[in-house]
Design a protein around this motif. Structure first.
Motif, PDB file in Angstrom:
ATOM      1  N   LEU A 232       1.026  -0.781   0.026  1.00 33.38           N
ATOM      2  CA  LEU A 232      -0.030   0.309  -0.373  1.00 33.38           C
ATOM      3  C   LEU A 232       1.001   1.342   0.017  1.00 33.38           C
ATOM      4  O   LEU A 232       1.616   1.405   0.726  1.00 33.38           O
ATOM      5  N   PRO A 233       0.790   2.047  -0.772  1.00 32.21           N
ATOM      6  CA  PRO A 233       1.601   3.655  -1.110  1.00 32.21           C
ATOM      7  C   PRO A 233       1.077   3.999   0.229  1.00 32.21           C
ATOM      8  O   PRO A 233      -0.331   4.963  -0.212  1.00 32.21           O
ATOM      9  N   GLU A 234       1.819   4.489   0.809  1.00 26.80           N
ATOM     10  CA  GLU A 234       1.467   6.059   2.112  1.00 26.80           C
ATOM     11  C   GLU A 234       0.726   6.836   1.101  1.00 26.80           C
ATOM     12  O   GLU A 234      -0.141   7.489   2.024  1.00 26.80           O
ATOM     13  N   GLU A 235       0.901   7.198  -0.248  1.00 23.31           N
ATOM     14  CA  GLU A 235      -0.356   8.248  -0.039  1.00 23.31           C
ATOM     15  C   GLU A 235      -1.956   7.813  -0.090  1.00 23.31           C
ATOM     16  O   GLU A 235      -2.635   9.295  -0.355  1.00 23.31           O
ATOM     17  N   LEU A 236      -2.420   7.155  -0.768  1.00 25.71           N
ATOM     18  CA  LEU A 236      -3.435   6.729  -0.333  1.00 25.71           C
ATOM     19  C   LEU A 236      -4.549   6.705   0.437  1.00 25.71           C
ATOM     20  O   LEU A 236      -5.578   5.912   1.069  1.00 25.71           O
TER      21      LEU A 236
END
Length: 341
Positions: A10-14
């Protein structure tokens, strides 16, 4: 069954940091639990997946401003309390940071002495049993001095406290919001009622389990913390009626799901009840009541993604989560929603 089986990247920006302006305008992923087929909708389209005679189950717990910032009485050292659950009238199980300052007998001051907390015992996972001293009504003191206990992955300041409450929240007692319910507005709930869908309110006060990661390699070795729940006679009758008529029981959130599954007997009947539950739902679990689930997108390797996987299969869930990442859905408490049908 390994905890790592439930990992996804999971990319942190999501990770959603703030709620969107209109609660019901978040995105909605529709996941078919049999075929794994995915559709992309807006949350207010939820009406299309609810039918007359169905029963929508909502958790009406209310988050208390459970995060307290204070200081040690004798040294002035800074301390942070997170109230988890009330054990007696003025006594709470509490997470304390830094814990090394919170030895039994130590006192802490909040709001220049308006509230004093004394550590009187130790509890599981390093938490403390704290007795509070104050004048007046505890809830009013807490409302004045406390902050909303946002999860650690939310770093932005919350402008409006009520945005971390559902519009139907009623009973004080949670250390975290039942976040799947944050998407509903009064207007949307009225449309649901007008369609002939029954709404049943249950209560589960969300506690330490929400903040606790799965630390064991084998899922079966994980222990859930107990949380207090209540099912009214009215709610039980509505749920039983839907089942007996061959209609769907749709839970809003994993907390509503865990509540009614805890209160149901082996034949799938539910009656008025209250008590403590530490039910842990993971793949292999046979659901007694739940047909559909409305939920948010959860943390990798969490008990929540395990529960969702129990309902529609781990492969379906992980595929849906990977699609959600590709489509840049917003994750976690203030994120987008999914309905499993």
């Amino acid at each position: 069954m390994k905890t790592s089986d439930f990992y996804f990247d999971l990319p942190e920006e999501l990770i959603a940091q703030v709620p969107i302006k209109d609660r019901s305008s978040s995105r909605l992923m529709v996941l078919d639990k049999k075929s794994g087929q995915i559709e992309h909708k807006i949350f207010k389209d939820i009406l299309d997946y609810l039918n007359p005679g169905d029963c929508l189950v909502l958790n009406n717990t209310r988050v208390i401003p459970a995060r307290l910032i204070g200081e040690k009485v004798d040294t002035g050292g800074k301390i942070e309390f997170l109230l988890l659950k009330r054990t007696e009238e003025d006594t709470w199980q509490t997470l304390v940071k830094p814990g090394k300052r919170a030895k039994v007998g130590t006192k802490f001051s909040f709001g220049d002495g308006k509230l004093i907390g004394e550590v009187i015992g130790l509890a599981e996972e390093g938490s403390r049993i704290v007795k509070f001293y104050y004048e007046g009504i505890f809830e009013e003191v807490l409302d004045e001095l406390g902050n909303m206990p946002l999860p650690p992955y939310i770093t932005e300041r919350l402008e409006e406290k009520e945005r971390y409450q559902t519009v139907y929240s009623k009973h004080n007692g949670s250390a975290a919001a039942p976040t799947a319910g944050l998407h509903f507005t009064d207007e949307l709930l009225q449309k649901i009622k007008d369609k002939g869908v029954e709404i049943a309110f249950v209560t589960l006060h969300v506690g330490l389990g929400t903040f606790r990661p799965v630390k064991v390699d084998d899922v079966l070795n994980h222990e859930m913390h107990s949380e207090y729940y209540m099912v009214t006679e009215e709610a039980a009758q509505k749920i039983n009626l839907a089942k007996s008529n061959g209609k769907n029981v749709i839970c809003v959130g994993t907390t509503s799901c865990r509540t009614i599954e805890s209160a149901a007997d082996e034949n799938g009947n539910i009656k008025e009840s209250s008590g403590w539950t530490n039910i842990f739902i993971y793949p292999g679990y046979k659901f007694k009541l739940v047909d559909k689930l409305i939920t948010n997108f959860h943390l990798p390797e969490s008990t929540l993604i395990m529960l969702v996987s129990a309902l529609c299969g781990k492969d379906n869930v992980l595929n849906a989560y990977n699609v959600a990442v590709e489509e840049k859905y917003r994750f976690f408490s203030f994120g987008d929603a999914m309905i499993i049908k």
